[in-house]
Design a protein around this motif. Structure first.
Motif, PDB file in Angstrom:
ATOM      1  N   VAL A 124       0.908  -1.073   0.043  1.00 11.41           N
ATOM      2  CA  VAL A 124       0.067   0.204  -0.562  1.00 11.41           C
ATOM      3  C   VAL A 124       0.832   1.244   0.098  1.00 11.41           C
ATOM      4  CG1 VAL A 124      -2.008   0.906   1.571  1.00 11.41           C
ATOM      5  CG2 VAL A 124      -1.706  -1.218   1.193  1.00 11.41           C
ATOM      6  N   GLU A 125       0.812   1.540  -0.992  1.00  7.87           N
ATOM      7  CA  GLU A 125       0.970   3.453  -0.710  1.00  7.87           C
ATOM      8  C   GLU A 125      -0.150   4.308  -0.139  1.00  7.87           C
ATOM      9  OE1 GLU A 125       5.041   4.566  -2.368  1.00  7.87           O
ATOM     10  OE2 GLU A 125       4.759   2.414  -2.675  1.00  7.87           O
ATOM     11  N   HIS A 126       1.219   5.314   0.668  1.00  4.18           N
ATOM     12  CA  HIS A 126      -0.232   6.078   1.738  1.00  4.18           C
ATOM     13  C   HIS A 126       0.206   8.239   0.793  1.00  4.18           C
ATOM     14  CE1 HIS A 126      -1.600   2.913   3.978  1.00  4.18           C
ATOM     15  NE2 HIS A 126      -0.225   2.754   4.264  1.00  4.18           N
ATOM     16  N   ASN A 127      -0.674   8.700   0.705  1.00  2.19           N
ATOM     17  CA  ASN A 127      -0.625  10.039   0.513  1.00  2.19           C
ATOM     18  C   ASN A 127      -0.331  10.783   2.144  1.00  2.19           C
ATOM     19  OD1 ASN A 127      -0.623  12.580  -0.437  1.00  2.19           O
ATOM     20  ND2 ASN A 127      -2.099  12.130  -1.108  1.00  2.19           N
ATOM     21  N   LEU A 128       0.914  10.583   2.133  1.00  2.00           N
ATOM     22  CA  LEU A 128       1.170  11.448   3.729  1.00  2.00           C
ATOM     23  C   LEU A 128       1.157  12.542   4.022  1.00  2.00           C
ATOM     24  CD1 LEU A 128       4.257   9.009   4.947  1.00  2.00           C
ATOM     25  CD2 LEU A 128       1.897   8.704   5.164  1.00  2.00           C
ATOM     26  N   SER A 129       1.085  13.065   2.706  1.00  2.00           N
ATOM     27  CA  SER A 129       0.863  14.632   2.450  1.00  2.00           C
ATOM     28  C   SER A 129      -0.876  15.096   3.251  1.00  2.00           C
ATOM     29  CB  SER A 129       0.754  15.556   1.482  1.00  2.00           C
ATOM     30  OG  SER A 129      -0.228  14.372   0.208  1.00  2.00           O
TER      31      SER A 129
END
Length: 341
Positions: free
Chosen positions: A95-100
Motif C-alpha cells: 500500500v502506498e500512503h499519501n502522507l501529505s
C-alpha cells in the motif's frame, strides 16, 4: 501512559486524535472499547464506527471516512490499525500512503470525528516528519507493560470500576498466582466479583479458592516448596500436574527454565544490576525478577550449576528412553530436597 487517557475518557474528555502505541495489546483494546462506549450508542455503531488496517488500506481512504459527516449521530469513531509508516519497519503490504493528506488532516481535524491510531510497535521512528507531527497533534498513550505498583493499582481500579472492593493481600495473591497477563487477570477479577455477589468484597481466601494457577505458577510454587524443604507438598503439586495430563518433559522444561532464571538473576545482581535493569536485560516482567531473587538466595552458585546439569541429564534420559519420565522428575525433586536439608 494509556491509564492516564482512561481517566480523561471516563471524565468525558474526548479528543480528536489519539496515538496508542506499544506491545501491551490489552491496554490498546481496552482504550478502544472505552472510546466506543463513550462516543457511540448501539444504534450508531453500524453508521459511525469504522476500522482500517493501514497495511491494506491507504491512509487517504480512511481519512475521507473521518471527514464524512456522521449519520444518525453526532460523532464518528475511526480506528486506524498498523500505521507502519510511523516506524522504521518495512510494510508487509504493498500500500502506498499519501502522507501529505495525513499532514493536512492533522492541521485541521474534523471536529465531529475521533481518529485513533493503534500502533502495536515498541518504538516509533522519531526521525520521521510524520511521526513528529502526529505526536505533536495527538494525545499519546504508550501501552507498555505495567510495573508492579501500576499492576496492583490496575487490579484495584478494575474491581472498583465494577462496584467491588478488594483487600490488599488479595491483590498481592492474585498477581502471585496469575502472573502479569492482563487478559488472564481480567478474567480472574471478573470471576471473583461474580463470586462475591452482593457483598462486593474480595478477600485473599476467595482468591486462593477460585483463581486458577498457570502451569508456570505451579512450577514456581513447586520449586518454592522444595526450597523450604516441603517435599511432600512439592510432590503433591507434581502429581496434580500429571493428573491434569501435563507432559513430564514439559514440566521438566519449565523447571529448567526457572532454575536458569535463578542463576541469571543471581549473577546479574552480583554484577550490580537492580531488579528493573535485570528485567530489561532478560526481557521479563520485574515481578518475575522479584520472585526469582527471593528463591535464588537459598541456592549457592555451585548448587544452581549442579541443578541445571542434573536437569539436563534428566532431559537427555527422557529423550533417549533411559528411565521412566515421571520417575526422573521425582528423583530430581528428592535430590533437590536433600541438598537443601
Amino acid at each position: 501512559m494509556v491509564l492516564d487517557i482512561w481517566k480523561q475518557i471516563n471524565r468525558n474528555k474526548i479528543e480528536s486524535i489519539y496515538l496508542l502505541y506499544g506491545k501491551e495489546s490489552f491496554l490498546i483494546n481496552e482504550t478502544r472499547q472505552l472510546l466506543i462506549n463513550k462516543i457511540l450508542n448501539e444504534e450508531e455503531m453500524d453508521f459511525n464506527y469504522s476500522t482500517y488496517d493501514l497495511e491494506e488500506t491507504p491512509i487517504e481512504v480512511a481519512l475521507e471516512d473521518a471527514e464524512t459527516f456522521p449519520f444518525m449521530g453526532e460523532k464518528r469513531l475511526i480506528i486506524l490499525q498498523n500505521p507502519v509508516f510511523l516506524t522504521s519497519e518495512k510494510s508487509k503490504g504493498k500500500v502506498e500512503h499519501n502522507l501529505s493528506k495525513l499532514e493536512s488532516y492533522l492541521a485541521e481535524p474534523a471536529p465531529y470525528s475521533t481518529v485513533v491510531f493503534t500502533a502495536p510497535y515498541e518504538k516509533l521512528d522519531e526521525r520521521k516528519k510524520i511521526t513528529k507531527e502526529l505526536k505533536r497533534k495527538a494525545v499519546i498513550g504508550e501501552a507498555k507493560r505495567l510495573s508492579e505498583p501500576e499492576l496492583k493499582n490496575w487490579i484495584k481500579d478494575r474491581a472498583i470500576g465494577n462496584g467491588a472492593e478488594i483487600d490488599e493481600d488479595a491483590v498481592e495473591l492474585i498477581v502471585t498466582l496469575s502472573g502479569t497477563n492482563l487478559f488472564m487477570l481480567t478474567s480472574e477479577i471478573d470471576k471473583l466479583i461474580l463470586y462475591a455477589g452482593d457483598a462486593r468484597k474480595i478477600n485473599a481466601e476467595m482468591v486462593d479458592k477460585l483463581v486458577a494457577r498457570s502451569l508456570e505458577q505451579n512450577i514456581f510454587t513447586l520449586i518454592d516448596k522444595v526450597v523450604h524443604r516441603k517435599i511432600e507438598e512439592a510432590l503433591r503439586i507434581y502429581y496434580d500436574l500429571l493428573k491434569q495430563n501435563e507432559e513430564p518433559i514439559k514440566i521438566l522444561s519449565l523447571i529448567a527454565g526457572q532454575f536458569r532464571l535463578l542463576y541469571q538473576v543471581k549473577e546479574l545482581a552480583r554484577r550490580g544490576y537492580g531488579q528493573q535493569q535485570i528485567a530489561g536485560y532478560l526481557k521479563i516482567h520485574p515481578f518475575r525478577v522479584k520472585l526469582a531473587a527471593g528463591q535464588a538466595k537459598y541456592f549457592s552458585d555451585e548448587e544452581l550449576t549442579n541443578t541445571i546439569q542434573l536437569i539436563a541429564d534428566a532431559d537427555f534420559q527422557m529423550k533417549t528412553g533411559g528411565m521412566k519420565k515421571e520417575l526422573l522428575i521425582e528423583m530430581i525433586l528428592f535430590q533437590l530436597n536433600n541438598k537443601k536439608a
